[in-house]
Design a protein around this motif. Sequence first.
Motif, PDB file in Angstrom:
ATOM      1  N   ALA A 103       0.734  -1.154  -0.059  1.00 22.51           N
ATOM      2  CA  ALA A 103       0.157  -0.123   0.146  1.00 22.51           C
ATOM      3  C   ALA A 103       0.979   1.483  -0.248  1.00 22.51           C
ATOM      4  O   ALA A 103       0.101   2.211  -0.941  1.00 22.51           O
ATOM      5  CB  ALA A 103      -0.946   0.180   1.220  1.00 22.51           C
ATOM      6  N   ILE A 104       1.906   1.570   0.219  1.00 28.42           N
ATOM      7  CA  ILE A 104       2.776   2.032   0.532  1.00 28.42           C
ATOM      8  C   ILE A 104       3.726   2.619  -0.588  1.00 28.42           C
ATOM      9  O   ILE A 104       3.890   3.278  -1.375  1.00 28.42           O
ATOM     10  CB  ILE A 104       3.602   2.125   2.506  1.00 28.42           C
ATOM     11  N   VAL A 105       4.307   1.107  -0.792  1.00 30.57           N
ATOM     12  CA  VAL A 105       4.874   1.165  -2.318  1.00 30.57           C
ATOM     13  C   VAL A 105       3.661   2.090  -3.514  1.00 30.57           C
ATOM     14  O   VAL A 105       3.854   2.794  -4.159  1.00 30.57           O
ATOM     15  CB  VAL A 105       5.181   0.529  -3.336  1.00 30.57           C
ATOM     16  N   SER A 106       2.379   1.876  -3.401  1.00 37.86           N
ATOM     17  CA  SER A 106       1.290   1.911  -4.290  1.00 37.86           C
ATOM     18  C   SER A 106       0.524   3.608  -4.030  1.00 37.86           C
ATOM     19  O   SER A 106       1.072   4.616  -5.313  1.00 37.86           O
ATOM     20  CB  SER A 106       0.518   1.400  -4.603  1.00 37.86           C
ATOM     21  N   PHE A 107       0.732   4.068  -2.731  1.00 34.59           N
ATOM     22  CA  PHE A 107      -0.205   4.708  -2.870  1.00 34.59           C
ATOM     23  C   PHE A 107       0.392   5.957  -2.252  1.00 34.59           C
ATOM     24  O   PHE A 107      -0.136   6.944  -1.821  1.00 34.59           O
ATOM     25  CB  PHE A 107      -1.697   4.834  -2.060  1.00 34.59           C
ATOM     26  N   TYR A 131      -8.406  -2.806  -3.897  1.00 37.02           N
ATOM     27  CA  TYR A 131      -6.840  -2.473  -3.834  1.00 37.02           C
ATOM     28  C   TYR A 131      -5.949  -2.989  -4.439  1.00 37.02           C
ATOM     29  O   TYR A 131      -5.213  -2.715  -5.175  1.00 37.02           O
ATOM     30  CB  TYR A 131      -6.288  -3.264  -2.463  1.00 37.02           C
ATOM     31  N   PRO A 132      -6.112  -4.785  -5.009  1.00 40.61           N
ATOM     32  CA  PRO A 132      -4.851  -5.355  -5.823  1.00 40.61           C
ATOM     33  C   PRO A 132      -4.873  -4.602  -6.922  1.00 40.61           C
ATOM     34  O   PRO A 132      -3.752  -5.112  -7.517  1.00 40.61           O
ATOM     35  CB  PRO A 132      -5.880  -6.854  -5.977  1.00 40.61           C
ATOM     36  N   CYS A 133      -6.688  -4.202  -7.825  1.00 49.41           N
ATOM     37  CA  CYS A 133      -6.039  -4.036  -8.878  1.00 49.41           C
ATOM     38  C   CYS A 133      -5.678  -2.589  -8.892  1.00 49.41           C
ATOM     39  O   CYS A 133      -4.953  -2.601  -9.826  1.00 49.41           O
ATOM     40  CB  CYS A 133      -7.595  -3.419  -9.395  1.00 49.41           C
ATOM     41  N   PHE A 134      -5.771  -1.408  -8.154  1.00 50.35           N
ATOM     42  CA  PHE A 134      -4.729  -0.003  -8.290  1.00 50.35           C
ATOM     43  C   PHE A 134      -3.193  -0.556  -7.855  1.00 50.35           C
ATOM     44  O   PHE A 134      -2.829   0.290  -8.518  1.00 50.35           O
ATOM     45  CB  PHE A 134      -5.680   0.567  -7.382  1.00 50.35           C
TER      46      PHE A 134
END
Length: 361
Positions: free
Chosen positions: A4-8, A306-309
């Motif tokens: 989540a940190i890497v993505s958002f 979440y997994p898709c984003f």
Amino acid sequence: MHLAIVSFGPKLGKLLALFPVLYNSGGTCIILIITGGWTLDLIFNTLCNHDAMCHAKSLTNTEWFLVFTCLAILIAQLPNMNSVAWVSLIGAITIVLYSTLIWALSITKDRPIGISYSQSDKLKSNMEKFSDVLNALGIIALAFKGHNVILEIQGTLPSSPKQTSYKSMCTGVTISYIVIAMCQYPLAIGGFWAYGNKVPYSGGHGLLTAFSQIHGPNTSKLIMTSIYLLVLVNCLCTFQVYAMVVFDNLEVRYTSKKNQPCPRWVRTFLRIFYAGLAFFLSVTFPFLGSLAPLVGGATLPLTFAYPCFMWIAMRKPRPNGLVWFINMGLGCFGIVLTILIVIAAAWTLADKGLKANFYKP
């Protein structure tokens, strides 16, 4: 959390990952205490009712909640998710056994008189019908949410940049969902065929309640006690998996602040504190099971959005390409579905009302 940190980003990633995971874990543990205490009461009544040799009196619901919490605390001393693997395996075996027993016994016995498979929709408004459809979709989505499956697989399978656990994780998820489908589909189809409109609307264990009320008196005490024991063991095992997420988070905060390993006595204290807090909330909100669609609906993005984003953020596929469009579409659909399910659950509660028996389990 890392994904989540890497993505958002650091702030938004922590907010999007930490709150729903802890919220889901805490809410599930409270419901498990309520269900486990209810099951202990059923075991006692099954063994002692109509038995001239048994003169013991049943405990109150609050006391049964406390007994279950104490049992859960004893198992909760295991240090990490890897050490809980055998507990999780026992939990998986018990849910397969008791769900199979319930649907198999239900379809082999006579159906109750006056059973109906049709809904009385003539007096319902269009909004009520739409709400029923969304609530049904929410129940299906919650049955296949997979938060605990994903967290447990990620927490136990080792992975590194050179040797990733991609294939083993995919295998684990596939096997998990096959087992879930083996439990849920026969239980839903067989239970609906056997009881129809006789299934009570009770949070999480309607079919077990229907079987106990309709066929329980005509079923041997040994079989009924075995089913209740399997449900109890499953609740105890499931509690460990969901609570371990909170345990890890509390220990990480301690080690980060003290800059030293977490001593055993601190770990024990933290787990007793969390279990005690969950027990207090279960006594405060004993009707939480009736709020399962509303409470659980808010955590559905963990599985369905979440997994898709995250995949788009990390893999960076070609914008507006087929793969990008599929993931973005599924992620947005998961968000929209979550919002609609929460609205429908809130509408149903407002329409039917809620027996908010605070501190009166």
